[in-house]
Write a protein that holds these residues in place. Structure first.
Motif, short mmCIF file in Angstrom:
data_model
loop_
_atom_site.label_atom_id
_atom_site.label_comp_id
_atom_site.label_asym_id
_atom_site.label_seq_id
_atom_site.Cartn_x
_atom_site.Cartn_y
_atom_site.Cartn_z
N GLU A 180 22.47 -45.58 3.62
CA GLU A 180 21.47 -44.98 2.75
C GLU A 180 21.32 -45.80 1.46
O GLU A 180 20.22 -45.96 0.94
CB GLU A 180 21.84 -43.54 2.39
CG GLU A 180 21.62 -42.55 3.52
CD GLU A 180 22.86 -42.37 4.36
OE1 GLU A 180 23.69 -43.32 4.40
OE2 GLU A 180 23.01 -41.33 4.99
N ASP A 225 19.23 -48.62 2.26
CA ASP A 225 17.84 -48.16 2.39
C ASP A 225 17.19 -47.99 1.03
O ASP A 225 15.99 -48.27 0.86
CB ASP A 225 17.79 -46.82 3.14
CG ASP A 225 18.01 -47.00 4.62
OD1 ASP A 225 17.85 -48.14 5.10
OD2 ASP A 225 18.35 -46.01 5.28
N ARG A 260 16.00 -51.27 -0.10
CA ARG A 260 14.82 -51.69 0.68
C ARG A 260 13.57 -50.94 0.22
O ARG A 260 12.48 -51.50 0.13
CB ARG A 260 15.04 -51.43 2.17
CG ARG A 260 15.98 -52.41 2.83
CD ARG A 260 16.00 -52.20 4.31
NE ARG A 260 14.69 -52.46 4.93
CZ ARG A 260 14.36 -52.03 6.13
NH1 ARG A 260 15.20 -51.32 6.84
NH2 ARG A 260 13.17 -52.32 6.63
N VAL A 261 13.76 -49.67 -0.07
CA VAL A 261 12.63 -48.85 -0.52
C VAL A 261 12.05 -49.41 -1.81
O VAL A 261 10.82 -49.51 -1.97
CB VAL A 261 13.13 -47.40 -0.72
CG1 VAL A 261 12.24 -46.63 -1.61
CG2 VAL A 261 13.25 -46.70 0.60
N ALA A 271 10.72 -41.66 -3.80
CA ALA A 271 11.12 -42.59 -2.75
C ALA A 271 12.64 -42.60 -2.57
O ALA A 271 13.15 -42.56 -1.45
CB ALA A 271 10.62 -43.99 -3.09
N ALA A 324 13.77 -39.53 -0.90
CA ALA A 324 13.49 -39.49 0.54
C ALA A 324 14.61 -40.13 1.35
O ALA A 324 14.90 -39.70 2.47
CB ALA A 324 12.16 -40.18 0.84
N VAL A 325 15.25 -41.15 0.79
CA VAL A 325 16.30 -41.82 1.56
C VAL A 325 17.71 -41.36 1.18
O VAL A 325 18.64 -41.55 1.96
CB VAL A 325 16.22 -43.37 1.41
CG1 VAL A 325 14.95 -43.90 2.03
CG2 VAL A 325 16.34 -43.80 -0.03
#
Lengths: 291, 367
Positions: free
Chosen positions: B33, B36, B39-40, B55, B58-59
């Motif tokens: 996570e 992620d 990356r987001v 954002a 969300a992850v």
């Protein structure tokens, strides 16, 4: 993997063109799910637009929507794939009658493979949308069954081989929190929560979905529902009930909430006798518009 | 992102510290996570702060209940105000905001959200400490401290899970004749294509629903927290939970909510509840009455209602917080002990008695 939408803003606009008004937070989460090729788990009360967002995305992308409605006892045969057993038996019988050998490779080929929603979405030539609706209604064992498909975008079929998605679908998983979904599944998903809409958002939705509605009536309904959701009801009305009620009011020719026929349309808004009674009891306070 | 970021800060270490803060606040975040999250930010690029927050949520957030904690940590980590000069930031405060404060010689005042979070942190630490040492096993729940109550709730959830897996009366799966088509086909192929008969699959055990009938009258007030924590533990294990609270009359709801009023009328309230349409109680439902048994109602009405509930449900249990109380003789002669319709009375005055009661429930094979 190509990006489906350039940004959360383009996604918002694309969905608005289909009549789905999405707030920025959910748009960001859905955009990221598409960009990262990850499923997104959307939870929230019933009737707030969790299922509708999947339909709107597929419509905006002009692609197919594969819907898997979950229920207790759902298994791989109904969700992932199955074999067409009657046809397989028929093929065996025909081979016997023709005195020919039974070829197992033929028996377990595409011809007899029935694609259920998950496999159909993975095998789709273009990027599809897969809606796994109300996953919390299915058993925990079924969640485990989905993990391979949702993390590796593949399904292993013992008799056939592994089917891998050329283009991972956009996967929307919804739940009403009737039970706790497993951590293993949550880890594989992005997460979003849709709550009851604000009055302003609800007005926008009503206007988008019901072009015939008067702006003043849409605002009245939204304010009314904001008050209703403050009551202690057995089941709070969601956005879908709000739309149904607005349609009912348009149908009976009501132009505002003070119309005499409006109370008769309450069955479109709440579905519990006690809740209907509660609304009738508080009716004047609920429709009372501030000066 | 418009957050104040100090000169020695690069985004990956900041994100690592941010995820550490979230973990410390109780969020379950793995390395995947955290990756992620980076990356987001790469995907989104420069965006309004609210969108970056959405954002990352969300992850990094997996449950709606964790969102408030995330938002508070997010605000404290990225947006502590730097305007007011005060005490220098603590050396171990390695947030971007703190780094900037050290560089500019300013310090962050406690905002309302920050103060709330600090208070929450303090409470959580206290609860975690209590959970680590565990509540006094034989302590009366009414006498427990707030921290011990929190620890008790955790343990009550474990007890609840055990109840959900118990082998209850009338819940044995019947021998259903579902055809196992793959096995049938394989058997047929083994016989050269001859269909020798259908192979039947064993039916899976159906998940159960829970119906809770909870007494919220005055005499139950001090035990309702444990009862609700227990029900919360159950809710995670059952397929669906329907809760009705009652005192002098039933309040139909799927959410527990208090009903004020004295005078408990168990039978009348239960009969009224069962008479309402749409309440799904069948043999796949475990019924749980939470009450101390004080009843000012009619005995015949109560027994008839209990009988009806027992017949409709798969099992009927009675959770009594006073059942094993040494000074509570009235409860020992209450309806829950006399009624032939109640499968078992589970004492719940303390966690020890609750666990002992749960242990006496029949277990599933291998459960």
């Amino acid at each position: 993997m190509s990006m489906v939408f350039d940004s959360p803003d383009t996604l918002t606009q694309a969905l608005a063109d289909t009549g789905y008004i999405i707030d920025d937070e959910l748009a960001t989460a859905v955009y990221l799910a598409a960009a990262l090729a990850r499923p997104i788990l959307i939870e929230g009360p019933a009737g707030v637009g969790k299922t509708a967002v999947a339909a709107a995305i597929s419509q905006a992308m002009e692609t197919s929507l594969h819907r898997l409605q979950c229920y207790e006892g759902l298994d791989a045969g109904h969700a992932l794939y199955d074999w067409d057993y009657p046809r397989q038996f028929m093929a065996i019988r025909l081979a016997e009658a023709g005195d020919t050998a039974i070829d197992e490779n033929t028996l377990y080929s595409d011809r007899y493979l029935l694609q259920r929603p998950v496999l159909a979405a993975l095998a789709s030539a273009q990027r599809a949308v897969l809606l796994i609706d109300e996953l919390d209604r299915a058993d925990e064992a079924f969640e485990a069954l989905l993990l391979e498909a949702l993390s590796d975008w593949q399904i292993s079929i013992p008799e056939y081989g592994t089917v891998t998605a050329a283009t991972p679908p956009i996967v929307i998983v919804t739940g009403n929190r009737s039970r706790e979904l497993s951590d293993a599944l949550r880890r594989r998903c992005l997460y979003a929560w849709i709550d009851y809409p604000s009055a302003a958002h609800e007005t926008r939705v009503l206007k988008a979905r019901l072009p015939d509605i008067e702006h003043a009536l849409a605002e009245q309904i939204s304010r009314f529902l904001a008050r209703v959701r403050g009551l202690d009801l057995a089941k709070q009305p969601g956005l879908s009930e709000s739309l149904d009620w607005a349609r009912a009011m348009i149908t009976v020719g009501a132009s505002d909430l003070a119309h005499e026929r409006v109370p008769t349309t309450l069955a479109a808004l709440v579905k519990d006798p006690a809740d209907i009674q509660a609304l009738r009891t508080h009716w004047h306070a609920l429709i009372d518009e501030p000066a | 992102m418009s957050a104040p970021v100090g000169p020695r800060w690069a985004m990956p270490p900041a994100m690592a510290v941010f995820t550490q803060r979230l973990r410390a606040a109780g969020l379950d975040i793995g390395s995947g996570e955290a990756g992620d999250a980076l990356r987001v930010l790469e995907i989104l690029g420069v965006q309004p702060v609210t969108r970056v927050q959405a954002a990352l949520a969300a992850v990094l957030v997996r449950r709606a209940n964790d969102r408030a904690t995330f938002d508070a940590v997010f605000e404290r980590f990225w947006f502590q105000p730097i305007a007011e000069p005060a005490v220098e930031a603590a050396p171990d405060d390695d947030t971007p905001a703190a780094t900037t404060r050290r560089a500019s010689g300013t310090s962050a005042p406690a905002t309302g959200a920050t103060r709330a979070l600090r208070a929450q942190d303090s409470d959580e630490q206290e609860a975690r400490g209590a959970a680590a040492r565990g509540p006094e096993p034989a302590a009366d729940y009414a006498d427990l401290s707030a921290a011990d109550r929190a620890a008790t709730r955790v343990l009550a959830r474990r007890a609840g899970q055990r109840l959900a897996r118990a082998r209850h009366r009338r819940l044995q799966t019947r021998g259903q004749q579902t055809i196992d088509w793959p096995a049938t086909l394989r058997a047929s192929l083994r016989r050269g294509g001859e269909l020798g008969g259908f192979v039947h699959a064993r039916a899976a055990r159906r998940r159960l629903r829970l119906f809770v009938f909870a007494d919220v009258s005055h005499s139950m007030r001090q035990y309702s927290a444990l009862a609700l924590a227990f029900v919360d533990g159950l809710a995670r294990c059952f397929h669906g939970v329907d809760i009705v609270t009652f005192a002098d009359r039933a309040a139909a709801t799927s959410r527990a909510r208090p009903v004020t009023g004295g005078g408990t009328r168990i039978g009348e309230s239960l009969a009224e509840t069962l008479a309402r349409p749409g309440r799904m109680i069948d043999r796949h439902t475990v019924a749980l009455i939470v009450s101390d048994g004080w009843d000012a109602g009619d005995d015949a009405v109560r027994e008839a209602a209990l009988g009806q509930l027992a017949r409709r449900s798969g099992a009927l249990y009675w959770l009594d917080p006073l059942a094993d109380h040494p000074d509570y003789f009235a409860s020992a002669a209450g309806p829950q002990h006399e009624s032939p319709h109640v499968d078992r009375v589970v004492a719940a005055r303390s966690l020890a008695s609750l666990e002992a009661g749960i242990r006496r429930l029949p277990k599933l094979p291998g459960g």
